[in-house]
Design a protein around this motif. Sequence first.
Motif, mmCIF file in Angstrom:
data_model
loop_
_atom_site.group_PDB
_atom_site.id
_atom_site.type_symbol
_atom_site.label_atom_id
_atom_site.label_comp_id
_atom_site.label_asym_id
_atom_site.label_seq_id
_atom_site.Cartn_x
_atom_site.Cartn_y
_atom_site.Cartn_z
ATOM 1 N N SER A 125 3.583 -2.753 7.150
ATOM 2 C CA SER A 125 3.926 -1.471 6.508
ATOM 3 C C SER A 125 3.326 -1.396 5.108
ATOM 4 O O SER A 125 2.815 -0.347 4.692
ATOM 5 C CB SER A 125 5.443 -1.308 6.434
ATOM 6 O OG SER A 125 6.015 -1.259 7.728
ATOM 7 N N ALA A 126 3.383 -2.510 4.380
ATOM 8 C CA ALA A 126 2.841 -2.519 3.015
ATOM 9 C C ALA A 126 1.337 -2.284 3.007
ATOM 10 O O ALA A 126 0.814 -1.544 2.160
ATOM 11 C CB ALA A 126 3.176 -3.850 2.347
ATOM 12 N N LEU A 127 0.627 -2.896 3.953
ATOM 13 C CA LEU A 127 -0.823 -2.727 4.022
ATOM 14 C C LEU A 127 -1.208 -1.304 4.418
ATOM 15 O O LEU A 127 -2.160 -0.728 3.875
ATOM 16 C CB LEU A 127 -1.416 -3.736 5.008
ATOM 17 C CG LEU A 127 -1.403 -5.200 4.549
ATOM 18 C CD1 LEU A 127 -1.715 -6.137 5.712
ATOM 19 C CD2 LEU A 127 -2.398 -5.415 3.411
ATOM 20 N N GLU B 234 -7.760 -8.172 0.269
ATOM 21 C CA GLU B 234 -8.094 -8.555 -1.110
ATOM 22 C C GLU B 234 -7.591 -7.509 -2.100
ATOM 23 O O GLU B 234 -6.994 -7.843 -3.136
ATOM 24 C CB GLU B 234 -9.607 -8.730 -1.248
ATOM 25 C CG GLU B 234 -10.046 -9.142 -2.651
ATOM 26 C CD GLU B 234 -11.552 -9.275 -2.794
ATOM 27 O OE1 GLU B 234 -12.010 -9.723 -3.866
ATOM 28 O OE2 GLU B 234 -12.280 -8.920 -1.835
ATOM 29 N N GLN B 235 -7.812 -6.250 -1.785
ATOM 30 C CA GLN B 235 -7.360 -5.174 -2.671
ATOM 31 C C GLN B 235 -5.834 -5.140 -2.761
ATOM 32 O O GLN B 235 -5.266 -4.924 -3.836
ATOM 33 C CB GLN B 235 -7.879 -3.828 -2.163
ATOM 34 C CG GLN B 235 -9.375 -3.646 -2.272
ATOM 35 C CD GLN B 235 -9.829 -2.314 -1.678
ATOM 36 O OE1 GLN B 235 -9.011 -1.476 -1.306
ATOM 37 N NE2 GLN B 235 -11.127 -2.117 -1.590
ATOM 38 N N ALA B 236 -5.170 -5.349 -1.642
ATOM 39 C CA ALA B 236 -3.707 -5.298 -1.619
ATOM 40 C C ALA B 236 -3.093 -6.449 -2.418
ATOM 41 O O ALA B 236 -2.073 -6.274 -3.090
ATOM 42 C CB ALA B 236 -3.212 -5.340 -0.171
ATOM 43 N N ILE B 237 -3.723 -7.612 -2.361
ATOM 44 C CA ILE B 237 -3.251 -8.760 -3.148
ATOM 45 C C ILE B 237 -3.436 -8.489 -4.638
ATOM 46 O O ILE B 237 -2.538 -8.710 -5.455
ATOM 47 C CB ILE B 237 -3.992 -10.043 -2.741
ATOM 48 C CG1 ILE B 237 -3.628 -10.434 -1.299
ATOM 49 C CG2 ILE B 237 -3.655 -11.189 -3.693
ATOM 50 C CD1 ILE B 237 -4.490 -11.549 -0.731
ATOM 51 N N ALA B 238 -4.602 -7.958 -5.005
ATOM 52 C CA ALA B 238 -4.895 -7.673 -6.409
ATOM 53 C C ALA B 238 -3.966 -6.605 -6.976
ATOM 54 O O ALA B 238 -3.627 -6.633 -8.169
ATOM 55 C CB ALA B 238 -6.352 -7.231 -6.553
#
Length: 400
Positions: A29-31, A231-235
């Motif tokens: 859901s977060a992604l 990568e974008q979601a982690i950042a």
Amino acid sequence: MKPLVGDVFYARACDHELLEKGESGGAVSALLKFALESGNVDVVLGVRKGADIYDAIPTLITDPAEISETSGSLHFGTLLLSKLFTRYLGKAEDIMIAAALKGCDMMGVYELAKRGEIRLENILMVGLNCGGTITAETGRVMISRKFGVDPDSVTKERISKGNFIIETPAGEFSESMDELEEENMGRRSNCRRCKLKIPRQADLACGEWGVIGTDATFVEVCSPKGAELLEQAIAADVVDTLPPVPKGLEIRKKAEQSMLNLSDSWREKDFRALGEGKSRLKQMVDETSRCIKCYTCIEVCPALQMTNPSNFTVDALGKIPPSFAFHMLRYSLVADSCVNCGQCEELCPVDIPNALFMHAMAVELQEAYGYEAGIDLSNPRVSPLEIFPREKKQKKSGKQ
């Protein structure tokens, strides 16, 4: 750490609401929410609960705040999403779409892409591990008979460690999936035979298998597009990630292999019951004699685009039931592209086991030609419809 194709992670949502409401830490859901908020996609295609847990509804989301509506498991939701891309989303030609897809959805998308019916570059695919789904009718009967519970009192369900688990105001109840299926109260028959449990054709493959010691989602990076999103979601502090523990990797591998072995067992059992040669043919003729020619099996098939009834005119207009040639025409047109989604059987109003017949033929062709539909974007080197090798055809016709 920059994610690369082939990397695996434990991931969980940073958003408290998604963490609480979502399955396995809410990472999927977060992604999806991040993909929409960041402008990576224009819309998210998902499934939400309708009137109750037996009512799954496909939904298009443009407001990131609504992503939480698609959180949670819906094992009674037996929808196939792939054909929605062609029917309602303009083949994804002019819009970027993110979608959470189970194995049969993924295979259907691939078959449509091969036919130019979907622009795959415009779809961000989040694959969901899937051990199978259960029809709403079967689910209600199973809950009533096996659990001794009013089906309408169930607030949540899940499958974990080989058990089907329901939650009610009176407490939690559990039954062995193996026992349920032996009594024909478990997964759909096509799901039992399915051998795509982790859809690695997606950009990210997500599920709970292999997660130990934390509430999180196991995420496998399967494409550069998936690596970039993660990568974008982690950042952006949308998801937290950890490397999976070695024992978790081992458990995930064993869980997948165990499901594949079980699929082989069900295939052997189901196909053996069909018999061979004239015995199988007679069973097919007898079963299809109930056909009322509603064309549902044609309309719902993700690999069959010939939905115009005039394309299937093999009898006098209005002849019901149609001759067996009607069914053989449909079977032959799907012979090299059946993904065993089960829709043609589940939605048949007269209960013809279409998926069983089609899948049995498709598997024999897969073994003969070394080609399996829906797994990659390649096409058969030789069409399965060429019953005889090309050399024999030439020799028989006298051509060199």
